[in-house]
Design a protein around this motif. Sequence first.
Motif, mmCIF file in Angstrom:
data_model
loop_
_atom_site.group_PDB
_atom_site.id
_atom_site.type_symbol
_atom_site.label_atom_id
_atom_site.label_comp_id
_atom_site.label_asym_id
_atom_site.label_seq_id
_atom_site.Cartn_x
_atom_site.Cartn_y
_atom_site.Cartn_z
ATOM 1 N N GLU A 31 0.829 -1.213 0.000
ATOM 2 C CA GLU A 31 0.000 0.000 0.000
ATOM 3 C C GLU A 31 0.865 1.267 0.000
ATOM 4 O OE1 GLU A 31 -2.771 -0.174 3.172
ATOM 5 O OE2 GLU A 31 -3.678 -2.056 2.499
ATOM 6 N N THR A 41 0.738 6.969 -3.333
ATOM 7 C CA THR A 41 0.768 7.211 -4.775
ATOM 8 C C THR A 41 0.173 8.576 -5.099
ATOM 9 O OG1 THR A 41 -1.408 6.204 -5.130
ATOM 10 C CG2 THR A 41 0.517 4.749 -5.248
ATOM 11 N N GLU A 90 -1.394 10.895 -8.807
ATOM 12 C CA GLU A 90 -1.825 10.779 -10.185
ATOM 13 C C GLU A 90 -1.177 11.872 -11.017
ATOM 14 O OE1 GLU A 90 -6.050 10.810 -10.277
ATOM 15 O OE2 GLU A 90 -6.248 8.851 -9.290
ATOM 16 N N VAL A 145 0.114 6.748 -10.758
ATOM 17 C CA VAL A 145 -0.792 5.719 -11.276
ATOM 18 C C VAL A 145 -2.002 6.363 -11.934
ATOM 19 C CG1 VAL A 145 -0.066 4.034 -9.537
ATOM 20 C CG2 VAL A 145 -1.993 5.548 -9.059
ATOM 21 N N ARG A 159 -6.276 5.618 -12.977
ATOM 22 C CA ARG A 159 -7.427 5.214 -12.171
ATOM 23 C C ARG A 159 -7.492 3.707 -11.973
ATOM 24 N NH1 ARG A 159 -12.364 9.185 -14.290
ATOM 25 N NH2 ARG A 159 -11.343 11.151 -13.693
ATOM 26 N N ARG A 185 -4.889 1.971 -11.299
ATOM 27 C CA ARG A 185 -3.677 1.722 -10.501
ATOM 28 C C ARG A 185 -2.559 1.092 -11.326
ATOM 29 N NH1 ARG A 185 -3.468 2.793 -5.387
ATOM 30 N NH2 ARG A 185 -1.751 1.335 -4.970
ATOM 31 N N ARG A 186 -2.531 1.412 -12.597
ATOM 32 C CA ARG A 186 -1.395 1.019 -13.420
ATOM 33 C C ARG A 186 -0.360 2.132 -13.394
ATOM 34 N NH1 ARG A 186 -5.764 -1.003 -16.577
ATOM 35 N NH2 ARG A 186 -5.694 -3.297 -16.708
ATOM 36 N N ARG A 240 -1.271 -4.039 -12.169
ATOM 37 C CA ARG A 240 -1.706 -3.038 -11.196
ATOM 38 C C ARG A 240 -0.712 -2.956 -10.038
ATOM 39 N NH1 ARG A 240 -6.889 -4.882 -12.973
ATOM 40 N NH2 ARG A 240 -8.210 -3.129 -13.609
#
Length: 359
Positions: free
Chosen positions: A223, A226, A228, A251, A253, A255-256, A340
Amino acid sequence: MAVNARERWRVVLGAGLGLLLTGLLARWLAGGPPQALWLVAPLGASAVLVFGVPASPLAQPWAVVGGNTLSALVGIACVHLLGSTAPAAALAVAGAIALMFALRCLHPPGGAAALLMVIAGTLDWRFALFPVLLDSLLLALAGIAYNNATGRRYPHVQVAPAPAAADQMPLFGEAELDAVLARYNQVLDLPRDDLSHLLHEAELLAYQRRFGALRCADVMSREPKTVEFGTPLQEAWALLQRHHIKALPVVDRARRVTGIVTLADFMRAASSERHEGLVGRLRELVRPSGLSHGDKPEVVGQIMSKQVRVASAERPIAELVPLFAATGHHHIPIVGEEARLVGILTQSDLVAALSRAPV
């Protein structure tokens, strides 16, 4: 001498066939009386090298042909100078070694070729051409045909190392290997490219033994924090400071992973600011400008590193040790199913795993 039966038979058959072919062709080309000398004894030792250790620098075609022929010439010269005497024998072998070193054709049977000339009292210079040169040339040609037909590269031309993948970077590079070989300062009966490959293989096996079956999923930090692409710089900077971390995976949306933003990225972006002092430049960088258009970066996507290396959660830890040890990587995002993000592996995680691994 840890070679299997198949390799032993390959060498035995190769040496036998090589000498048989050389002897038959030399005898046919001699065309003289049956008692004429058409095969020299040092060729037996040459066959051991050509077929037994075809990768050896001492067994290459130029070493075989040049080493035997030039040494024979030195031996004949010593007979002319000192006759068939012990001083002539010693001088012939020593001179042959010196000449082979100088012309980069060091070949142990060459010493025997020089000694043979003295013992036999050979005065005819043509003896170095026939049978010595012809025998050596035929044996080298037989070695080229047989070794390549049985899966051994011969001549063993030195292959320039291919650029290593970032996750396979060794702890040492070509410059370090050259420095160690220069310090060792002795003749190695092993080609440099094979030596480098063997050391790297041993290095990887050592990692695997130390870490056992540990996977990235076993030691990664789960966890991870992260951001965006559109996360404001001020928010990303606050996350780094609050959690005392040095990198944030970027990442989408799903989570890549699309990038990574690190302290180094902030420092690099801040260097373009006009304010004096690092602290002042960083404050100006993360402070929102309030403008809809401008040259100043406002969000993570404008400063992040887009080329980011990731690793699978199932990947053995041992395979990633060279990446941390020999490159600038300090953190690697770990991905699971459908690529992911599931965690991040840091140098601290790696050190913790190493401390727990059995010695």
